[in-house]
Design a protein around this motif. Structure first.
Motif, mmCIF file in Angstrom:
data_model
loop_
_atom_site.group_PDB
_atom_site.id
_atom_site.type_symbol
_atom_site.label_atom_id
_atom_site.label_comp_id
_atom_site.label_asym_id
_atom_site.label_seq_id
_atom_site.Cartn_x
_atom_site.Cartn_y
_atom_site.Cartn_z
ATOM 1 N N LYS A 30 0.850 -1.183 0.000
ATOM 2 C CA LYS A 30 0.000 0.000 0.000
ATOM 3 C C LYS A 30 0.890 1.237 0.000
ATOM 4 O O LYS A 30 2.063 1.179 0.331
ATOM 5 C CB LYS A 30 -0.945 -0.006 1.195
ATOM 6 C CG LYS A 30 -0.280 -0.072 2.540
ATOM 7 C CD LYS A 30 -1.313 -0.160 3.649
ATOM 8 C CE LYS A 30 -0.615 -0.318 4.991
ATOM 9 N NZ LYS A 30 -1.571 -0.421 6.073
ATOM 10 N N ASN A 31 0.292 2.351 -0.409
ATOM 11 C CA ASN A 31 1.015 3.621 -0.539
ATOM 12 C C ASN A 31 2.209 3.509 -1.483
ATOM 13 O O ASN A 31 3.269 4.076 -1.247
ATOM 14 C CB ASN A 31 1.474 4.140 0.827
ATOM 15 C CG ASN A 31 0.314 4.434 1.735
ATOM 16 O OD1 ASN A 31 -0.739 4.897 1.284
ATOM 17 N ND2 ASN A 31 0.463 4.152 3.013
ATOM 18 N N THR A 32 2.006 2.776 -2.575
ATOM 19 C CA THR A 32 3.052 2.640 -3.577
ATOM 20 C C THR A 32 3.114 3.911 -4.418
ATOM 21 O O THR A 32 2.169 4.717 -4.429
ATOM 22 C CB THR A 32 2.771 1.437 -4.491
ATOM 23 O OG1 THR A 32 1.535 1.659 -5.176
ATOM 24 C CG2 THR A 32 2.702 0.139 -3.696
ATOM 25 N N GLU B 194 0.177 4.217 -6.811
ATOM 26 C CA GLU B 194 -1.047 4.538 -6.081
ATOM 27 C C GLU B 194 -1.065 6.016 -5.674
ATOM 28 O O GLU B 194 -2.084 6.704 -5.819
ATOM 29 C CB GLU B 194 -1.142 3.648 -4.848
ATOM 30 C CG GLU B 194 -2.424 3.776 -4.078
ATOM 31 C CD GLU B 194 -2.450 2.865 -2.870
ATOM 32 O OE1 GLU B 194 -3.015 3.296 -1.843
ATOM 33 O OE2 GLU B 194 -1.920 1.747 -2.938
ATOM 34 N N ARG C 220 -3.746 8.938 -6.733
ATOM 35 C CA ARG C 220 -4.419 9.742 -5.702
ATOM 36 C C ARG C 220 -4.238 11.240 -5.968
ATOM 37 O O ARG C 220 -5.187 12.008 -5.862
ATOM 38 C CB ARG C 220 -3.834 9.432 -4.319
ATOM 39 C CG ARG C 220 -4.324 8.166 -3.711
ATOM 40 C CD ARG C 220 -3.867 8.146 -2.269
ATOM 41 N NE ARG C 220 -3.590 6.819 -1.809
ATOM 42 C CZ ARG C 220 -2.912 6.535 -0.728
ATOM 43 N NH1 ARG C 220 -2.391 7.488 0.017
ATOM 44 N NH2 ARG C 220 -2.717 5.291 -0.349
ATOM 45 N N LEU D 271 -9.760 5.866 1.743
ATOM 46 C CA LEU D 271 -8.826 4.753 1.643
ATOM 47 C C LEU D 271 -9.406 3.593 2.436
ATOM 48 O O LEU D 271 -10.051 3.795 3.452
ATOM 49 C CB LEU D 271 -7.460 5.158 2.208
ATOM 50 C CG LEU D 271 -6.807 6.349 1.524
ATOM 51 C CD1 LEU D 271 -5.499 6.696 2.220
ATOM 52 C CD2 LEU D 271 -6.569 6.067 0.052
ATOM 53 N N ARG E 56 -10.171 -4.943 -1.026
ATOM 54 C CA ARG E 56 -9.610 -3.695 -0.505
ATOM 55 C C ARG E 56 -9.123 -2.761 -1.626
ATOM 56 O O ARG E 56 -7.930 -2.613 -1.856
ATOM 57 C CB ARG E 56 -8.480 -3.994 0.463
ATOM 58 C CG ARG E 56 -9.024 -4.701 1.684
ATOM 59 C CD ARG E 56 -8.201 -4.605 2.874
ATOM 60 N NE ARG E 56 -7.461 -3.362 2.975
ATOM 61 C CZ ARG E 56 -6.883 -2.933 4.065
ATOM 62 N NH1 ARG E 56 -6.979 -3.637 5.142
ATOM 63 N NH2 ARG E 56 -6.217 -1.817 4.090
ATOM 64 N N ASP F 266 -7.953 0.453 -3.777
ATOM 65 C CA ASP F 266 -7.010 1.496 -3.380
ATOM 66 C C ASP F 266 -7.704 2.830 -3.125
ATOM 67 O O ASP F 266 -7.288 3.573 -2.237
ATOM 68 C CB ASP F 266 -5.931 1.652 -4.453
ATOM 69 C CG ASP F 266 -5.108 0.385 -4.586
ATOM 70 O OD1 ASP F 266 -4.564 -0.064 -3.560
ATOM 71 O OD2 ASP F 266 -5.027 -0.162 -5.694
ATOM 72 N N PHE G 294 -8.742 0.281 -8.392
ATOM 73 C CA PHE G 294 -7.587 -0.525 -8.022
ATOM 74 C C PHE G 294 -6.399 -0.012 -8.830
ATOM 75 O O PHE G 294 -6.535 0.241 -10.031
ATOM 76 C CB PHE G 294 -7.795 -2.000 -8.381
ATOM 77 C CG PHE G 294 -8.777 -2.711 -7.496
ATOM 78 C CD1 PHE G 294 -8.367 -3.288 -6.310
ATOM 79 C CD2 PHE G 294 -10.108 -2.814 -7.865
ATOM 80 C CE1 PHE G 294 -9.270 -3.961 -5.498
ATOM 81 C CE2 PHE G 294 -11.015 -3.482 -7.062
ATOM 82 C CZ PHE G 294 -10.595 -4.056 -5.871
ATOM 83 N N VAL G 295 -5.248 0.130 -8.216
ATOM 84 C CA VAL G 295 -4.012 0.485 -8.914
ATOM 85 C C VAL G 295 -3.120 -0.745 -8.825
ATOM 86 O O VAL G 295 -2.611 -1.074 -7.753
ATOM 87 C CB VAL G 295 -3.327 1.714 -8.281
ATOM 88 C CG1 VAL G 295 -2.080 2.072 -9.067
ATOM 89 C CG2 VAL G 295 -4.287 2.889 -8.219
ATOM 90 N N ASN G 296 -2.956 -1.444 -9.952
ATOM 91 C CA ASN G 296 -2.254 -2.724 -9.961
ATOM 92 C C ASN G 296 -0.905 -2.630 -10.652
ATOM 93 O O ASN G 296 -0.769 -1.984 -11.698
ATOM 94 C CB ASN G 296 -3.086 -3.785 -10.691
ATOM 95 C CG ASN G 296 -4.280 -4.224 -9.897
ATOM 96 O OD1 ASN G 296 -4.424 -3.907 -8.719
ATOM 97 N ND2 ASN G 296 -5.166 -4.973 -10.528
ATOM 98 N N THR H 31 -9.716 -0.589 -12.992
ATOM 99 C CA THR H 31 -8.360 -1.013 -12.679
ATOM 100 C C THR H 31 -7.403 -0.143 -13.473
ATOM 101 O O THR H 31 -7.495 -0.066 -14.697
ATOM 102 C CB THR H 31 -8.136 -2.496 -13.040
ATOM 103 O OG1 THR H 31 -9.065 -3.289 -12.298
ATOM 104 C CG2 THR H 31 -6.721 -2.934 -12.718
#
Length: 142
Positions: A20-22, A25, A29, A41, A53, A55, A66-68, A118
């Motif tokens: 998380k918090n990549t 991402e 945001r 969040l 869950r 993002d 989702f941020v993949n 996504t």
């Protein structure tokens, strides 16, 4: 081909990969917030528990993003199709399970009335196209 790193070094490298918090991402945001959209969040107090869950959660709009990462989630781009040579069977199985899990979670969200987008790591290279995609998704009434 054997791994060039010792098991301890490989373990240390893998432990540094964040979930998380990549950077991707955080970039999404910032783009969304700069456009005036407000989001939640997952896991914060008062937020809804959702499958997978997401993002970013836009509860009022019933939309999630989702941020993949392309490699980890087996995207069909060049990076996502790269198959590690070391421990190939393990990685193929792991990435396949991730793809199946993502599809199941997306299905659960859609059945619960949520719209899902996504954003893939490779899409972050073209910020104007990404902005357009995000605006179209968030402004649509589907």
């Amino acid at each position: 081909m054997s791994d060039k790193l010792s098991p301890q070094q490989r373990s240390w490298n893998m432990s540094r990969i964040r979930g998380k918090n990549t950077k991707p991402e955080l970039l999404v945001r910032r783009l969304v917030h700069a456009k005036g959209y407000r989001f939640r969040l997952p896991g914060r107090s008062g937020s809804v528990r959702l499958p997978g869950r997401p993002d970013l959660v836009f509860a009022g709009r019933r939309k999630v993003i989702f941020v993949n990462g392309c490699f980890w989630h087996f995207h069909d781009c060049r990076v996502g199709q790269h198959a590690p040579k070391a421990n190939a069977e393990f990685w193929a199985a792991k990435r396949s399970r991730t793809r199946e899990r993502d599809a199941e979670q997306r299905k659960q969200l859609q059945e619960a009335g949520w719209d899902v987008l996504t954003v893939w790591e490779c899409e972050l290279r073209d910020s104007s196209a990404l902005e357009s995609t995000l605006e179209n998704f968030l402004d649509s009434r589907t």
